[in-house]
Design a protein around this motif. Structure first.
Motif, short mmCIF file in Angstrom:
data_model
loop_
_atom_site.label_atom_id
_atom_site.label_comp_id
_atom_site.label_asym_id
_atom_site.label_seq_id
_atom_site.Cartn_x
_atom_site.Cartn_y
_atom_site.Cartn_z
N THR A 64 -41.26 13.93 -100.09
CA THR A 64 -41.69 15.21 -99.53
C THR A 64 -41.17 16.40 -100.32
O THR A 64 -41.70 17.50 -100.18
CB THR A 64 -41.27 15.35 -98.05
OG1 THR A 64 -39.85 15.27 -97.95
CG2 THR A 64 -41.93 14.30 -97.19
N LEU A 65 -40.16 16.20 -101.13
CA LEU A 65 -39.59 17.33 -101.87
C LEU A 65 -39.70 17.20 -103.38
O LEU A 65 -40.03 18.17 -104.06
CB LEU A 65 -38.11 17.52 -101.51
CG LEU A 65 -37.82 18.05 -100.12
CD1 LEU A 65 -36.33 18.09 -99.86
CD2 LEU A 65 -38.41 19.44 -99.93
N THR A 66 -39.40 16.03 -103.92
CA THR A 66 -39.25 15.93 -105.37
C THR A 66 -40.37 15.20 -106.09
O THR A 66 -40.64 15.50 -107.24
CB THR A 66 -37.91 15.26 -105.74
OG1 THR A 66 -37.88 13.96 -105.16
CG2 THR A 66 -36.74 16.06 -105.23
N GLU A 67 -41.01 14.25 -105.45
CA GLU A 67 -42.08 13.50 -106.12
C GLU A 67 -43.35 14.35 -106.18
O GLU A 67 -43.72 15.02 -105.22
CB GLU A 67 -42.41 12.21 -105.36
CG GLU A 67 -41.40 11.12 -105.49
CD GLU A 67 -41.45 10.40 -106.83
OE1 GLU A 67 -42.47 10.45 -107.53
OE2 GLU A 67 -40.44 9.77 -107.15
N ASP A 68 -43.99 14.33 -107.33
CA ASP A 68 -45.29 14.96 -107.49
C ASP A 68 -46.33 13.89 -107.20
O ASP A 68 -46.58 13.02 -108.04
CB ASP A 68 -45.45 15.51 -108.90
CG ASP A 68 -46.75 16.28 -109.08
OD1 ASP A 68 -47.29 16.77 -108.08
OD2 ASP A 68 -47.21 16.36 -110.23
N ILE A 69 -46.88 13.89 -105.99
CA ILE A 69 -47.78 12.82 -105.56
C ILE A 69 -49.21 13.16 -105.96
O ILE A 69 -49.77 14.16 -105.51
CB ILE A 69 -47.69 12.61 -104.03
CG1 ILE A 69 -46.27 12.28 -103.62
CG2 ILE A 69 -48.65 11.51 -103.60
CD1 ILE A 69 -46.07 12.24 -102.13
N SER A 70 -49.79 12.33 -106.78
CA SER A 70 -51.17 12.49 -107.19
C SER A 70 -52.08 12.12 -106.02
O SER A 70 -51.74 11.27 -105.19
CB SER A 70 -51.47 11.58 -108.37
OG SER A 70 -52.85 11.55 -108.64
N LEU A 71 -53.25 12.72 -105.97
CA LEU A 71 -54.24 12.33 -104.97
C LEU A 71 -55.02 11.09 -105.40
O LEU A 71 -55.67 10.45 -104.58
CB LEU A 71 -55.20 13.48 -104.68
CG LEU A 71 -54.57 14.69 -103.98
CD1 LEU A 71 -55.60 15.80 -103.81
CD2 LEU A 71 -54.00 14.30 -102.63
N ASP A 72 -54.92 10.73 -106.67
CA ASP A 72 -55.58 9.54 -107.20
C ASP A 72 -54.74 8.32 -106.83
O ASP A 72 -53.58 8.21 -107.21
CB ASP A 72 -55.71 9.65 -108.72
CG ASP A 72 -56.43 8.45 -109.32
OD1 ASP A 72 -55.79 7.37 -109.43
OD2 ASP A 72 -57.61 8.60 -109.66
#
Length: 134
Positions: A114-122
């Motif tokens: 929720t804070l550090t990971e850059d979550i891709s929508l793919d």
């Protein structure tokens, strides 16, 4: 389609496997359980609950009757927190199933996602980033 655990209401019981994933291997005279490197081994229950909460919140927001700021006030959480947790509603079913089964990266948790990971929508990119190579 959502995984079974993500469909549970917060506070209800979520079925989780009782044993850690392991690969038995011969070690001298006995059998040693060699844990797979990089795996969580056991489900991260707080993360599973947060994912379920994110889906519940997203379902409510999709009705279009309330915006994030008012809904956050109703839930008694800061709207910035709600926005961060809502990111978990967009995890792929494969990643969610891996988290529930304890097969996701060991360092994944509520804070990292929720804070550090850059979550891709793919979803393929999510799997590559959030699950260890097998």
């Amino acid at each position: 389609m959502l995984s079974a655990a993500s469909q549970h209401q917060e506070g209800s019981l979520i079925p989780l496997p009782a044993t850690a994933a392991s690969d038995p291997a011969r070690a001298g005279k006995g059998i040693a359980a060699l844990l797979r490197k990089g795996l969580a081994q056991m489900p991260n229950e707080p993360l599973v609950r947060q994912i379920a909460k994110a889906h519940r919140w997203w379902d409510e927001l999709c009705k279009g009757e309330i915006d994030v700021t008012r809904y956050a006030a109703q839930e008694k959480v800061p709207h910035t927190y709600m926005r961060r947790v809502l990111r978990l509603a967009f995890l792929s079913p494969m990643v969610i199933d891996a988290i529930i089964a304890g097969k996701a990266r060991a360092d994944l948790g509520c804070t990292s996602l929720t804070l550090t990971e850059d979550i891709s929508l793919d979803w393929r990119e999510q799997a590559a980033a959030l699950m260890p190579e097998t």
